[in-house]
Design an enzyme around this catalytic site. Structure first.
Site, PDB file in Angstrom:
ATOM      1  N   ASP A 123      73.460 -16.349   7.492  1.00  0.00           N
ATOM      2  CA  ASP A 123      73.670 -17.761   7.134  1.00  0.00           C
ATOM      3  C   ASP A 123      73.107 -18.023   5.736  1.00  0.00           C
ATOM      4  O   ASP A 123      73.401 -19.035   5.127  1.00  0.00           O
ATOM      5  CB  ASP A 123      73.076 -18.728   8.170  1.00  0.00           C
ATOM      6  CG  ASP A 123      71.590 -18.537   8.391  1.00  0.00           C
ATOM      7  OD1 ASP A 123      71.042 -17.506   7.936  1.00  0.00           O
ATOM      8  OD2 ASP A 123      70.977 -19.413   9.021  1.00  0.00           O
ATOM      9  N   ASP A 138      71.296 -12.759  10.091  1.00  0.00           N
ATOM     10  CA  ASP A 138      72.428 -13.449  10.725  1.00  0.00           C
ATOM     11  C   ASP A 138      73.370 -14.048   9.685  1.00  0.00           C
ATOM     12  O   ASP A 138      74.280 -14.811  10.041  1.00  0.00           O
ATOM     13  CB  ASP A 138      71.939 -14.504  11.713  1.00  0.00           C
ATOM     14  CG  ASP A 138      71.266 -15.687  11.041  1.00  0.00           C
ATOM     15  OD1 ASP A 138      70.704 -15.503   9.936  1.00  0.00           O
ATOM     16  OD2 ASP A 138      71.289 -16.795  11.598  1.00  0.00           O
ATOM     17  N   SER A 151      67.545 -14.346  12.954  1.00  0.00           N
ATOM     18  CA  SER A 151      67.774 -14.617  11.535  1.00  0.00           C
ATOM     19  C   SER A 151      67.102 -13.595  10.620  1.00  0.00           C
ATOM     20  O   SER A 151      67.405 -12.422  10.683  1.00  0.00           O
ATOM     21  CB  SER A 151      67.312 -16.045  11.222  1.00  0.00           C
ATOM     22  OG  SER A 151      67.661 -16.402   9.920  1.00  0.00           O
ATOM     23  N   ASP A 204      70.714 -12.246   4.897  1.00  0.00           N
ATOM     24  CA  ASP A 204      69.681 -12.061   5.913  1.00  0.00           C
ATOM     25  C   ASP A 204      70.353 -11.582   7.213  1.00  0.00           C
ATOM     26  O   ASP A 204      71.574 -11.370   7.245  1.00  0.00           O
ATOM     27  CB  ASP A 204      68.856 -13.340   6.101  1.00  0.00           C
ATOM     28  CG  ASP A 204      69.597 -14.425   6.857  1.00  0.00           C
ATOM     29  OD1 ASP A 204      70.836 -14.479   6.718  1.00  0.00           O
ATOM     30  OD2 ASP A 204      68.957 -15.204   7.588  1.00  0.00           O
TER      31      ASP A 204
HETATM   32 MG    MG Z   1      69.362 -16.766   8.862  1.00  0.00          MG
END
Ligand code: MG
Length: 446
Positions: free
Chosen positions: A242, A240, A95, A238
């Site tokens: 999400d 990843d 992440s 960020d």
């Molecule tokens: Mg993330």
């Protein structure tokens, strides 16, 4: 300490998070699934991604699962894919953690994050070392899927007023920071008719542009380019993808708690129903729910708790004050690209981001931390003390103390011997006063 933290297993790549660990987590998942079904496996752009993904694939095949290799994907993209096409998912990602990290996160069959109970079962198998091993003729097969991201982007486009957005021909600057959003966000914006200016949109696991966490101080170029080009909006993701953070048309960074409440306000102007947020979120959410006359459900911290509660109460919107917004019409997980598309829908409806940001209630926050060797004992004493002095106490997660003019949240860290203290009020002075008052108490009991 639990093997799985709040967001899966994380650590330095090829030190703690090494191939053997990836193999064993995947074998544990395969054992948990009784060697039946399909698992989608993908990764973000981190340098160790191929190594760990290959290992996870080997582990899953060994347990007898069928593997669908979805390649480089944002976490919400593989979640969206799993929901419709697989029985579980594994995503190799750390992440927003710094460059040298990597991690492994499990996805449930409905596309949501694995429940804590599910993780505990997998954890038990991991530590027992009793892995299911398929017989020589039953080891799994791999299928490659190159369209997971397209499928995901179409899902987003179908969940917003794409036609209206396209008609406005917005100019948007996107800083995907060389992370997984680089393979989706610019294309989403393009499909929504935007003039797209990208920063760090090359896939590069060494993250030469900036660290994967989109903090304000890492986004000075984004701000600069939004101002210089007169863009309608700036967005950064960020590692990843999400989460997303936003820059308004004046080039101002919008506080993430404000982003959350802006979106709640926008959604509640159009739909009626409960909203959900963790106890760590600002009172802005409470004010907005009250104004709209809907229920607000507070949950424990962590997007999985928010997502599950949203499903339970049929919420119209939910999210955390860290840029993790959840739109049930799309899927029950935080999704940076979906939040971005939704913000374009807001601008297309005729509102400026700066105006909407200024229209949500103003609050001030203070936070600090105190070292404590016996977290459980200290937390118990704090709870008793707060109840004894007749304060309004919520123990959904840690101890949250409500005052008429603010609140204090006291929570133990999940990974370190520290207790965090957050305070919020209508003035900066009062927020600090509340924080100091309880910092003294926590120190006394620690
Ligand atoms: Mg993330």
């Amino acid at each position: 300490m639990a093997f799985f933290g709040t967001n899966g297993v994380r650590g330095i790549a090829n030190e703690y998070i090494d191939p053997q660990l990836a193999i064993d987590v995947a074998r544990s998942l395969g054992t948990y699934m009784r060697s039946k079904g399909t698992v989608a496996i993908g990764r973000d752009t981190r340098a160790s991604g191929d190594m760990l993904k290959s290992a996870a694939i080997a582990g899953a095949l060994s347990a007898g699962l069928t593997v669908i290799d979805v390649g480089i994907v944002p976490t919400p993209s593989i979640q969206y894919y799993v929901k419709d096409h697989a029985d579980a998912g594994i995503v190799i990602t750390a992440s927003h953690n710094p460059r040298e990290y990597n991690g492994i996160k499990l996805i449930a069959s409905d596309g949501s994050e694995f429940s804590r109970e599910g993780e505990k079962e997998v954890e038990k198998i991991y530590y027992s070392r009793k892995f299911a091993a398929a017989s020589w003729d039953k080891t799994g097969d791999i299928r490659n899927e190159g369209n997971a991201n397209t499928y995901y982007l179409n899902g987003i486009i179908n969940s917003v007023d794409a036609e209206n957005i396209r008609s406005k021909r917005f100019k948007v600057v996107a800083d995907t920071g060389c992370g997984a959003g680089s393979v989706t966000l610019p294309f989403l914006l393009q499909k929504l008719g935007c003039h797209v200016i990208t920063i760090g949109a090359q896939v590069d696991g060494t993250f030469p542009w900036r660290n994967p966490e989109p903090t304000p101080d890492a986004l000075t170029e984004l701000v600069d380019i939004v101002k210089k080009t007169g863009a309608n909006m700036g967005v950064a993701q960020d590692g990843d993808a999400d989460r997303a953070v936003f820059i308004d048309e004046n080039g101002d960074f919008i506080d993430e708690e404000v982003v959350l409440s802006m979106m709640a306000k926008y959604v509640l102007e159009r739909r009626n129903g409960p909203i959900v947020t963790p106890v760590s979120s600002s009172s802005r959410m409470k004010d907005i729910a009250e104004e709209a006359g809907v229920e607000l459900e507070w949950t424990a911290v962590g997007s999985i708790n928010v997502a599950r509660k949203m499903m339970e109460v049929g919420a119209v919107f939910g999210g955390e004050g860290n840029g993790g917004l959840i739109f049930p019409e799309h899927q029950y997980c935080r999704d940076g690209a979906m939040a971005c598309a939704k913000f374009l829908e807001i601008i297309a409806s005729g509102q400026k981001l700066s105006e909407l940001a200024a229209s949500v209630p103003l609050y001030y926050n203070s936070k600090t931390k105190v070292r404590s060797e016996n977290l459980e004992n200290t937390m118990e004493k704090i709870k008793t003390e707060a109840i004894n002095i007749d304060l309004n106490v919520d123990t959904t997660d840690g101890v949250k103390i409500w005052y008429t003019d603010g609140w204090v949240l006291i929570r133990p860290s999940g990974t370190e011997p520290i207790i965090r203290i957050f305070a919020e009020s209508k003035t900066k002075e009062r927020a600090e006063e509340l924080m100091n008052e309880w910092t003294d108490q926590v120190s006394k009991f620690s």
